[in-house]
Motif scaffolding. Structure first.
Motif, mmCIF file in Angstrom:
data_model
loop_
_atom_site.group_PDB
_atom_site.id
_atom_site.type_symbol
_atom_site.label_atom_id
_atom_site.label_comp_id
_atom_site.label_asym_id
_atom_site.label_seq_id
_atom_site.Cartn_x
_atom_site.Cartn_y
_atom_site.Cartn_z
ATOM 1 N N MET A 21 0.756 -1.087 -0.087
ATOM 2 C CA MET A 21 0.058 -0.010 -0.018
ATOM 3 C C MET A 21 0.900 1.189 -0.043
ATOM 4 S SD MET A 21 -2.351 1.406 2.809
ATOM 5 C CE MET A 21 -0.620 1.603 4.120
ATOM 6 N N ARG A 22 1.901 1.393 0.545
ATOM 7 C CA ARG A 22 2.846 2.309 0.848
ATOM 8 C C ARG A 22 3.459 3.003 -0.396
ATOM 9 N NH1 ARG A 22 6.307 3.549 5.514
ATOM 10 N NH2 ARG A 22 7.861 3.721 4.125
ATOM 11 N N SER A 23 3.740 2.122 -1.365
ATOM 12 C CA SER A 23 4.310 2.533 -2.628
ATOM 13 C C SER A 23 3.322 3.264 -3.336
ATOM 14 C CB SER A 23 5.155 1.347 -3.412
ATOM 15 O OG SER A 23 4.263 0.252 -3.608
ATOM 16 N N GLU A 24 2.136 2.596 -3.415
ATOM 17 C CA GLU A 24 0.987 2.960 -4.100
ATOM 18 C C GLU A 24 0.314 4.464 -3.827
ATOM 19 O OE1 GLU A 24 -2.298 0.733 -5.990
ATOM 20 O OE2 GLU A 24 -1.168 -1.090 -5.342
ATOM 21 N N VAL A 25 0.160 4.488 -2.439
ATOM 22 C CA VAL A 25 -0.088 5.885 -1.646
ATOM 23 C C VAL A 25 1.103 6.946 -2.041
ATOM 24 C CG1 VAL A 25 -0.349 7.159 0.425
ATOM 25 C CG2 VAL A 25 -1.425 4.900 0.208
ATOM 26 N N ARG A 26 2.119 6.668 -1.952
ATOM 27 C CA ARG A 26 3.318 7.560 -2.607
ATOM 28 C C ARG A 26 3.261 7.934 -3.742
ATOM 29 N NH1 ARG A 26 8.704 8.483 0.110
ATOM 30 N NH2 ARG A 26 9.547 10.428 -1.316
ATOM 31 N N GLU A 27 3.165 6.929 -4.783
ATOM 32 C CA GLU A 27 3.076 7.253 -6.301
ATOM 33 C C GLU A 27 1.649 8.248 -6.543
ATOM 34 O OE1 GLU A 27 3.575 7.657 -10.224
ATOM 35 O OE2 GLU A 27 5.043 7.072 -8.433
ATOM 36 N N ALA A 28 0.702 8.087 -5.993
ATOM 37 C CA ALA A 28 -0.640 8.712 -6.100
ATOM 38 C C ALA A 28 -0.296 10.151 -5.444
ATOM 39 C CB ALA A 28 -1.622 8.204 -5.283
ATOM 40 N N ALA A 29 0.381 10.222 -4.421
ATOM 41 C CA ALA A 29 0.723 11.796 -3.947
ATOM 42 C C ALA A 29 1.790 12.325 -5.057
ATOM 43 C CB ALA A 29 1.269 11.451 -2.611
ATOM 44 N N ARG A 30 2.815 11.552 -5.446
ATOM 45 C CA ARG A 30 3.609 12.227 -6.122
ATOM 46 C C ARG A 30 2.930 12.717 -7.602
ATOM 47 N NH1 ARG A 30 6.032 11.653 -10.834
ATOM 48 N NH2 ARG A 30 5.196 9.383 -11.064
ATOM 49 N N GLN A 31 2.187 11.953 -8.167
ATOM 50 C CA GLN A 31 1.386 12.191 -9.217
ATOM 51 C C GLN A 31 0.414 13.207 -9.212
ATOM 52 O OE1 GLN A 31 -0.677 8.821 -10.900
ATOM 53 N NE2 GLN A 31 1.257 7.994 -11.610
ATOM 54 N N HIS A 32 -0.078 13.536 -7.867
ATOM 55 C CA HIS A 32 -1.215 14.548 -7.510
ATOM 56 C C HIS A 32 -0.298 15.745 -7.342
ATOM 57 C CE1 HIS A 32 -4.845 16.067 -6.834
ATOM 58 N NE2 HIS A 32 -4.814 16.421 -5.541
ATOM 59 N N GLY A 33 1.287 16.006 -7.442
ATOM 60 C CA GLY A 33 1.812 17.243 -7.143
ATOM 61 C C GLY A 33 2.410 17.393 -5.751
ATOM 62 N N ARG A 41 5.365 12.718 4.410
ATOM 63 C CA ARG A 41 4.384 12.910 5.726
ATOM 64 C C ARG A 41 3.214 11.899 5.495
ATOM 65 N NH1 ARG A 41 5.385 19.304 5.253
ATOM 66 N NH2 ARG A 41 6.915 19.308 7.115
ATOM 67 N N ILE A 42 2.777 11.775 4.303
ATOM 68 C CA ILE A 42 1.416 11.151 3.953
ATOM 69 C C ILE A 42 1.718 9.614 3.922
ATOM 70 C CG2 ILE A 42 -0.077 10.389 2.122
ATOM 71 C CD1 ILE A 42 0.313 13.423 1.147
ATOM 72 N N VAL A 43 2.767 9.182 3.713
ATOM 73 C CA VAL A 43 3.208 7.808 3.612
ATOM 74 C C VAL A 43 3.392 7.235 5.156
ATOM 75 C CG1 VAL A 43 4.942 6.057 2.911
ATOM 76 C CG2 VAL A 43 3.993 7.599 1.301
ATOM 77 N N GLN A 44 4.050 8.245 5.712
ATOM 78 C CA GLN A 44 4.420 7.914 7.185
ATOM 79 C C GLN A 44 3.269 7.828 7.807
ATOM 80 O OE1 GLN A 44 7.546 10.178 9.100
ATOM 81 N NE2 GLN A 44 7.271 9.455 11.000
ATOM 82 N N SER A 45 2.391 8.639 7.783
ATOM 83 C CA SER A 45 0.897 8.838 8.614
ATOM 84 C C SER A 45 0.183 7.486 7.998
ATOM 85 C CB SER A 45 0.205 9.818 8.116
ATOM 86 O OG SER A 45 0.711 11.322 8.425
ATOM 87 N N VAL A 46 -0.025 7.060 6.756
ATOM 88 C CA VAL A 46 -0.665 5.961 6.336
ATOM 89 C C VAL A 46 -0.466 4.748 6.909
ATOM 90 C CG1 VAL A 46 -0.010 5.657 4.137
ATOM 91 C CG2 VAL A 46 -2.147 5.058 4.561
ATOM 92 N N VAL A 62 -8.073 0.688 4.299
ATOM 93 C CA VAL A 62 -7.374 1.922 4.070
ATOM 94 C C VAL A 62 -8.048 2.502 2.692
ATOM 95 C CG1 VAL A 62 -5.363 3.445 3.649
ATOM 96 C CG2 VAL A 62 -5.481 1.632 5.338
ATOM 97 N N HIS A 63 -8.890 3.464 2.887
ATOM 98 C CA HIS A 63 -9.339 4.103 1.664
ATOM 99 C C HIS A 63 -8.501 5.850 1.359
ATOM 100 C CE1 HIS A 63 -12.346 5.010 -1.326
ATOM 101 N NE2 HIS A 63 -12.300 6.379 -0.790
ATOM 102 N N ILE A 64 -8.385 5.833 0.069
ATOM 103 C CA ILE A 64 -7.457 7.242 -0.315
ATOM 104 C C ILE A 64 -8.160 7.771 -1.313
ATOM 105 C CG2 ILE A 64 -5.148 6.436 0.489
ATOM 106 C CD1 ILE A 64 -4.512 6.389 -2.611
ATOM 107 N N GLU A 65 -8.153 9.021 -1.240
ATOM 108 C CA GLU A 65 -8.871 9.540 -2.495
ATOM 109 C C GLU A 65 -8.209 10.892 -2.475
ATOM 110 O OE1 GLU A 65 -12.954 10.935 -2.107
ATOM 111 O OE2 GLU A 65 -13.067 10.641 0.027
ATOM 112 N N LEU A 66 -8.007 11.498 -3.952
ATOM 113 C CA LEU A 66 -7.645 12.775 -4.193
ATOM 114 C C LEU A 66 -8.923 13.613 -4.206
ATOM 115 C CD1 LEU A 66 -5.172 11.884 -6.884
ATOM 116 C CD2 LEU A 66 -4.635 12.143 -4.392
ATOM 117 N N VAL A 67 -8.690 14.905 -3.506
ATOM 118 C CA VAL A 67 -9.966 15.911 -3.344
ATOM 119 C C VAL A 67 -9.506 17.222 -3.871
ATOM 120 C CG1 VAL A 67 -11.229 14.275 -1.648
ATOM 121 C CG2 VAL A 67 -9.215 15.899 -0.840
ATOM 122 N N ASP A 68 -10.659 17.655 -4.189
ATOM 123 C CA ASP A 68 -10.466 19.161 -4.556
ATOM 124 C C ASP A 68 -11.741 19.830 -3.855
ATOM 125 O OD1 ASP A 68 -9.337 18.212 -7.577
ATOM 126 O OD2 ASP A 68 -8.226 19.594 -6.489
#
Length: 145
Positions: A21-33, A41-46, A62-68
């Protein structure tokens, strides 16, 4: 891609679920800028929240979503376990305020790393933690003196 909703749910039962899960969360955060620091911080928290699931409950999600929303863009993470809940949640949260806290230290760390934090527990039904991290609008605005 504007207006599209990006979200993913990860089942958590074992330590190795956290690694994947960590690597996917990090990649999603990276792609979101998100900046490198915010990705950490995000990966450590999750990771901390997912570890709580493994250690204190049988399993969870664990559910992640990109939000605006409200002129902000970020990532929301909701961690739901199906364990016994936290009977003394208020006491643990109070104890986590102490600089020498051991009990509740992980929750304190997550609160400090993320921008928004909420937790609720229902005894016998589990615990749900929701956190958000918002992208900086502009570093120049934040650092003016």
């Amino acid at each position: 891609m504007e207006g599209s909703k990006v979200e993913k749910t990860f089942p958590i039962k074992y330590e190795w679920d956290i690694v994947a899960m960590r690597s996917e969360v990090r990649e999603a955060a990276r792609q979101h800028g998100f900046s490198e620091l915010d990705q950490v911080r995000i990966v450590q928290s999750v990771s901390e929240l997912a570890r709580n699931v493994v250690h204190h409950a049988e399993e969870g999600l664990v559910h992640i979503e990109l939000v605006d929303e409200d002129e902000k863009s970020g990532m929301r993470i909701v961690v739901q376990d199906f364990g016994p809940g936290i009977a003394e949640l208020n006491q643990i949260l109070r104890m986590s305020e102490s600089p020498a806290a051991v009990e509740g230290y992980g929750l304190k760390q997550v609160r400090e790393l993320m921008d928004d934090f909420s937790i609720r527990a229902v005894e016998g039904k589990g615990t749900c933690v929701a956190v958000s991290k918002w992208k900086e609008q502009s570093d120049s605005v934040d650092h003016q003196s």
